[in-house]
Design an enzyme around this catalytic site. Sequence first.
Site, mmCIF file in Angstrom:
data_model
loop_
_atom_site.group_PDB
_atom_site.id
_atom_site.type_symbol
_atom_site.label_atom_id
_atom_site.label_comp_id
_atom_site.label_asym_id
_atom_site.label_seq_id
_atom_site.Cartn_x
_atom_site.Cartn_y
_atom_site.Cartn_z
ATOM 1 C CG LEU A 36 -1.878 -1.026 1.518
ATOM 2 C CD1 LEU A 36 -2.321 -1.506 2.688
ATOM 3 C CD2 LEU A 36 -3.045 -1.072 0.417
ATOM 4 C CG HIS A 37 2.533 2.932 -3.316
ATOM 5 N ND1 HIS A 37 2.049 1.692 -3.920
ATOM 6 C CD2 HIS A 37 2.781 3.786 -4.367
ATOM 7 C CE1 HIS A 37 2.037 2.112 -5.197
ATOM 8 N NE2 HIS A 37 2.334 3.098 -5.418
#
Length: 374
Positions: A220-221
């Site tokens: 997740l970024h």
Amino acid sequence: MTMRNTAQPLKLLIVAGARPNFMKIAPLIRAIRVHNNRVRVGRRVGYYLVHTGQHYDKKMSEIFFTELGIPAPHINLGVGSGTHAEQTARTMAEFEPVCLRKKPDWVIVVGDVNSTMACTLVSAKLGYRVAHIEAGLRSFDRTMPEEINRLVTDALADLLLTPSSDANENLAREGISPSKIHLVGNIMIDTLRANLKRIRRTRLADQLKLEPKRFAYVTLHRPANVDDPKSLTLIFRELADLAHHLPVVFPIHPRTHKLLDRRHIPRNREPNLKLLEPIGYHDSLWLTKNALFVLTDSGGLQEESTYLGTPCLTLRPNTERPITIKVGTNKLTRHETLSGDINEIMHGHHPSGKIPKYWDGHTAERILKILLKA
Ligand code: UD1
């Protein structure tokens, strides 16, 4: 008598800047080498590889060149991080003299990162033709920086090379001439197929003692998920809950890392929640292939999991890759639905999916053929 090859080589200027770009240029460079080894009378292809330096950490850049056998870039513009305006402007200023010096027949850009848009803008203004690999994808969400990059790049590109038919439909709707649009398939799948046989089991899998289909792989970024401290805190709580049921492997992107530090968000100490530094391509491929499911906001992982038939939950309200939902194994999720969606997968309820058309490992060859004809 041996024939001399007198045709001028086709000059390509290939641009890559950020992690997801590297898997997309590797097959093209390989296809160029194969072509040049075979060609006797026809036209050879020369290329000059520009790394903009948008990503610069070893684990965000160099490792991919090593693992994927990409030759070192001819030049690194060293633009580094910054606000969108700073990064875009620096890339443009550094790229312009390179373009003027090299006078390419085509500038090749891939994907949707800031480097893609910045180099397209420069090339179009200088009158150099641009070919965009992965053209036409749309999330219809202009709060995403990538959507702006995609719209600008596709509006200016001379050749739009699309991964799936939905992308062709988007471009047609935007009034782009059909003569510029070619459905070539997904070039990342060329890289995936070329590397699958090398990843029977990676060292990371051994170190973490992972068993196939008995762990979750999380990445997740995206700013929408990680820039908001409330969302980031919630994500860590959800992952800690999940880690009660099975090991969760979460390599943390530098952007996410920075925000965890800045907002003093505690990383959970749950031993089954395995927080790692960014990992290379082979480890990521092994994890995607062998995970029970992937939880992500990355575009690339939505596609790779579809190819590999691994269930994928995408923590986003939309995706520019709807084919991964329509045909593949992807499903959009929200914080409110996440635990229910995970439960379903753990009970074996998830569509098995199919592989989209032209995701067959031959996209780079198709692209090269089109470039040689254009
Ligand atoms: C970029 C792309 C995104 C892609 C992602 C993959 C844009 C707008 N976004 O997002 O589409 O999914 O790459 O990784 O182009 N940083 C480091 N080391 C690095 C690179 C970045 O520490 O090698 C840190 C810096 O603090 C930087 C932050 O990460 O400020 C964000 O980097 P940036 O390139 O601006 O965007 P990404 O979030 O990586």
